[in-house]
Scaffold this motif. Structure first.
Motif, mmCIF file in Angstrom:
data_model
loop_
_atom_site.group_PDB
_atom_site.id
_atom_site.type_symbol
_atom_site.label_atom_id
_atom_site.label_comp_id
_atom_site.label_asym_id
_atom_site.label_seq_id
_atom_site.Cartn_x
_atom_site.Cartn_y
_atom_site.Cartn_z
ATOM 1 N N SER A 108 0.796 -0.928 0.153
ATOM 2 C CA SER A 108 -0.004 -0.245 0.191
ATOM 3 C C SER A 108 0.770 1.431 -0.148
ATOM 4 O O SER A 108 1.846 1.045 0.339
ATOM 5 N N CYS A 153 -8.678 -5.145 8.177
ATOM 6 C CA CYS A 153 -7.413 -4.273 8.042
ATOM 7 C C CYS A 153 -6.248 -5.046 9.082
ATOM 8 O O CYS A 153 -6.444 -3.997 10.328
ATOM 9 N N TYR A 182 -7.153 -0.848 0.032
ATOM 10 C CA TYR A 182 -5.183 0.071 0.015
ATOM 11 C C TYR A 182 -4.858 1.287 -0.008
ATOM 12 O O TYR A 182 -3.748 1.627 0.196
ATOM 13 N N ILE A 236 -7.590 2.943 8.324
ATOM 14 C CA ILE A 236 -7.426 3.445 6.980
ATOM 15 C C ILE A 236 -7.858 5.021 5.924
ATOM 16 O O ILE A 236 -7.362 5.030 5.451
ATOM 17 N N ARG A 250 -7.557 9.183 10.097
ATOM 18 C CA ARG A 250 -5.741 9.017 10.346
ATOM 19 C C ARG A 250 -5.430 9.586 11.080
ATOM 20 O O ARG A 250 -5.317 11.249 10.795
#
Length: 516
Positions: free
Chosen positions: A101, A218, A471, A510, A515
């Motif tokens: 990723s 994930c 990703y 993600i 984040r």
């Protein structure tokens, strides 16, 4: 000695140039120099080391003996985290730059890192047609071993460095997915260490809720320590047909038709503009016409997407026999078409013959050396996205991609999506044919702004009950994310397995809006 001396002189001159110009200037404006002189040789050394290691481990059968010990060590680390008060979330200790990723997760710096050194193939059972592997086993390892003994995975995602764990916890797809589904759909069992340090095995009939909740999660339900995956008999070659198609309606009609034909083992499309494409269909075979044999994976061969484009430019159909492993990794050498932006002359015959044996540079090393300035430039002026939409919406989706980001080539890969529990499933109660639309490159749309353009694209994908591969950079807010994905089973398992204090929610791990 002369080549070595020449290389040393070039390296010395490069270092002097870097000292004058500054490393950041070179990495941004002349990155190909750094990649060719340093990353390509380093990538080759990495590949040789891991290939030899994997071969020795499998031949000595040491992996199965060491596996249980390594799993116990992971359990011990988790229990120590609990005894210390569970002060932070847990995550794997694998550095973020090692993943394929392009996203760099900063959570590794604040979470408890659990070291998971599981990178071996444990067992190949040809009677049960199952391979049991550890999560860090790569697709390159899998194809090297399985094809050598006459077997293969029904779905074998493209790039060598993709790992089993990433393909399960995220997702994976290949041109055989119209028959077999996504990578998760060829898996028959997962083994995990949970938030309390316990070990659990799940299958469609044993701990089935967890089995269906793990894909796309994930790593937020537990640590994957092994997986069992279906294998099928392999043949030597892929008999591949190339058909150029012009006109958006004709492209959509042809691609949909070929994706519905069960006799096609492989179906793929490369879209070079909104109304120009090459549709490829293939079948595995043990026989090949010598005059039509094309070992496309050899280092001196043209990059595959450029080779395919020749059929479009000359407006002719084609038939080739490609060795199976070469076919599986046909886009690896050029990282689909991303390498042309890093080494602009990489497909030049002179470069291929002299240095093609070192290509490609490892994506992990490219990430490690890109620096914050280059990362931000990529984020704002580069798109790497895979959107999964129902096949019936293909025409509308391609128009949306064209208007919102205008990136070509575009990769088209069909897949069947079964009606099963979990984060990703069709809207109805029956399996449905979907298509992965992969856009990788520099947007040519005027006034491209990453956040607004991608949010517009994500909105369209949600409106047709599609999904975004996790990703890639994701700009949705929490409400929009859970509108796209079905979180009912996932949240039930999070509560049941006491994951709220052990792992971040998948959205927080993600999405750019969450984040940190």
């Amino acid at each position: 000695m002369e080549p070595a001396v020449s290389l040393a002189v070039c390296a010395l001159l490069f270092l002097l140039w870097v000292r004058v110009k500054g490393l950041e200037f070179v990495l941004i404006h002349q990155r190909w120099v750094f990649v060719c002189l340093f990353l390509l040789p380093l990538s080759l050394i990495f590949d040789i080391y891991y290939s030899v290691r994997a071969w020795v481990v499998f031949k000595l059968s040491s992996a199965p003996r060491l596996h249980e010990q390594r799993v116990r060590d992971i359990q011990k680390q988790v229990r120590e985290w609990k005894e210390q008060g569970s002060k932070t979330f847990m995550c794997t200790g694998r550095p973020g730059w090692l993943t394929v990723s392009l996203r760099v997760g900063k959570y590794k710096k604040t979470h408890k890192n659990i070291m998971i050194n599981l990178m071996d193939i444990l067992e190949v059972d040809t009677k049960k047609q199952i391979v049991r592997v550890e999560p860090l086993v790569s697709m390159g390892q899998v194809t090297a071993l399985l094809t050598s003994i006459g077997w293969t995975l029904p779905v074998l995602p493209e790039l060598d460095d993709l790992t089993v764990g990433g393909l399960i916890m995220g997702t994976g797809i290949e041109s055989s997915s119209h028959k077999y589904g996504l990578f998760q759909h060829i898996c028959t069992a997962y083994e995990l260490v949970l938030a309390d340090g316990s070990f659990v095995r799940c299958t469609p009939s044993e701990n089935s809720d967890l089995f269906y909740a793990v894909p796309w999660s994930c790593g937020t339900l537990g640590f994957l320590v092994a997986a069992e995956i279906r294998i099928i008999p392999a043949k030597k070659y892929v008999k591949l047909r190339f058909e150029p198609v012009r006109g958006l309606e004709a492209i959509c009609e042809k691609f949909t038709h070929e994706s519905q034909q069960p006799e096609n083992h492989f179906v793929e499309g490369l879209l070079y503009s909104l109304d120009e494409a090459v549709i490829m269909t293939g079948v595995m075979t043990d026989e090949a016409e010598p005059s039509k044999l094309n070992s496309i994976g050899n280092y001196y061969k043209p990059w595959f997407f450029k080779h395919v484009e020749n059929y479009l430019k000359t407006n002719r159909e084609g038939l080739e026999y490609i060795p199976l492993r070469h076919y599986y990794h046909r886009h690896t050498r050029s990282i689909f078409w991303e390498l042309q932006d890093i080494i602009p002359f990489g497909n030049n015959p002179i470069f291929r013959y002299l240095f093609g044996w070192m290509v490609p540079p490892k994506i992990s090393l490219l990430k490690l050396t890109q620096g914050e300035t280059l990362r931000k430039l990529y984020e704002q002026h580069h798109v790497v996205q895979d959107m999964l939409v129902p096949m019936k919406c293909l025409r509308q989706a391609l128009l949306t991609f064209h208007n919102d980001i205008h990136v070509y080539p575009i990769w088209l890969c069909p897949f069947i999506l079964p009606s099963q529990p979990g984060l990703v499933h069709p809207k109805g109660d029956e399996a449905e044919l979907y298509v992965d639309i992969g856009a990788y490159g520099e947007p040519r749309v005027k006034h491209f702004e990453a956040r607004s353009c991608m949010r517009q694209l994500e909105k369209f994908v949600r409106s047709v009950h599609g999904f975004q591969m996790l990703y890639a950079d994701c700009y949705m807010n929490r409400e929009e994310f859970w509108e796209m994905f079905d979180g009912s089973l996932y949240h039930k398992l999070r509560k049941q397995l006491c994951c709220q204090d052990a792992f971040p929610e998948v959205y927080d791990k993600i999405c750019k809006a969450a984040r940190h």
